[in-house]
Motif scaffolding. Structure first.
Motif, short mmCIF file in Angstrom:
data_model
loop_
_atom_site.label_atom_id
_atom_site.label_comp_id
_atom_site.label_asym_id
_atom_site.label_seq_id
_atom_site.Cartn_x
_atom_site.Cartn_y
_atom_site.Cartn_z
N GLU A 136 0.94 -1.19 0.03
CA GLU A 136 -0.01 0.05 -0.05
C GLU A 136 0.84 1.35 0.13
O GLU A 136 0.34 2.32 -0.73
N TYR A 137 2.03 1.34 0.76
CA TYR A 137 2.81 2.59 0.59
C TYR A 137 3.53 2.49 -0.54
O TYR A 137 3.36 3.71 -1.27
N SER A 196 1.13 4.11 -3.01
CA SER A 196 0.93 5.63 -2.45
C SER A 196 1.88 6.42 -3.12
O SER A 196 1.82 7.66 -3.33
N GLU A 249 2.44 15.58 -7.53
CA GLU A 249 2.24 14.45 -8.23
C GLU A 249 3.30 14.52 -9.55
O GLU A 249 3.64 15.53 -9.87
#
Length: 297
Positions: free
Chosen positions: A156-157, A160, A293
């Motif tokens: 999950e990290y 992200s 981003e």
């Protein structure tokens, strides 16, 4: 105690010795070199720096390299071996889904192995990048593994972080990318203008596209430095990675700049033959993780 097994395909471009020393399982892709009418198949599993240089010298001499996606059977064998050795949870990294559907093939193969070994779970990370961008996520997963984090936490990290990895890729000849189907003929035509160096990046879908065009290598280097000045590496993940296709002078110049400006020791590597087949000799790239981003600054 390590709570999961770490695995990647070879497009992460991490060196053989590093993978072996850190118990990272690697599934090598293949490439085929056509030279003087003869086709020779190879594994993307170089163990010496000289092998990389020899590959790019072959391309300079007129050889053509084709690549193939790691297929279902290869993934199945890769995962089955880990399951037979007792692995339970695995975090596995593939090439960007914007370049190939390898992550889907990996998921299918892992699901088949799980039928035989119900406790075997594979978390497949589509990094939306390749080469040392993918390698940076593998390095981060390695740190989390060694700190005792679980496979799910690490997976999950890494997800992200994907769209916070910036890329600035400068190819000497965009015809390699066009020939491999990685960019359009229109995008490649930009580089046909004498002296123009398109800056290529991965977009948020993990596809390659030009984000700027400059005149000459010096302007390309200046563009990369300006981006670093505008927004430098994120404080908690100070990873800067530089990769080249047998262009050490530019790679070393960028590395010296990163050291002096940010006090960070960058990871500098020569690119492996699979991604290198698509960018050709003399290319260079720099990437790092930011708060912004991808391509938003």
């Amino acid at each position: 105690m390590k709570k999961f097994t770490l695995s990647t395909d070879s497009t992460c471009d991490l060196y053989h010795d590093f993978l072996a020393a850190n118990d990272i399982k690697m599934a090598p892709l293949t490439f085929t070199v056509e030279k003087d009418g003869k086709m020779t198949d190879y594994l993307d599993a170089f163990t010496e720096y000289r092998q990389y240089v020899d590959f790019y010298n072959q391309l300079r001499a007129g050889a053509f390299s084709r690549t193939a996606m790691l297929n279902y059977d290869a993934h199945y064998s890769h995962f089955l071996k880990m399951a037979e050795e007792g692995a339970k949870d695995v975090v596995h990294f593939t090439i960007s889904g914007g370049l190939a559907r390898t992550h889907e093939v990996a998921e299918d193969a892992a699901a088949e192995v799980k039928k035989q070994y119900p406790e075997f779970n594979v978390y497949v990370v589509d990094p939306l990048t390749a080469t040392v961008g993918q390698g940076a996520l593998v390095r981060i997963a390695l740190k989390w593994r060694d700190e005792g984090k679980t496979a799910k936490e690490t997976y999950e990290y890494c997800l992200s972080l994907r769209n916070h990895i910036q890329h600035f890729i400068v190819a000497d000849d965009l015809q390699y990318l066009k020939r491999g189907g990685r960019i359009s003929a229109a995008a490649a035509a930009i580089g046909g203008v004498i002296g123009i160096k398109p800056i290529i990046s991965f977009d948020k879908e993990g596809k390659l596209s030009p984000i700027a065009k400059v005149r000459g290598v010096r302007k390309a280097i200046s563009f990369i430095k300006e981006k670093l000045e505008k927004e430098g590496p994120e404080e908690t993940e100070k990873y800067v990675f530089i990769v080249h296709t047998d262009n050490e002078p530019v790679a070393n110049e960028l590395a010296d700049y990163v050291r002096s400006r940010f006090g960070i020791e960058p990871y500098v590597q020569i690119m492996g033959p699979v991604i290198g087949s698509h960018v050709g000799p003399n290319a260079f790239a720099l990437g790092y993780i930011t708060k912004s981003e991808r391509n938003d600054f």
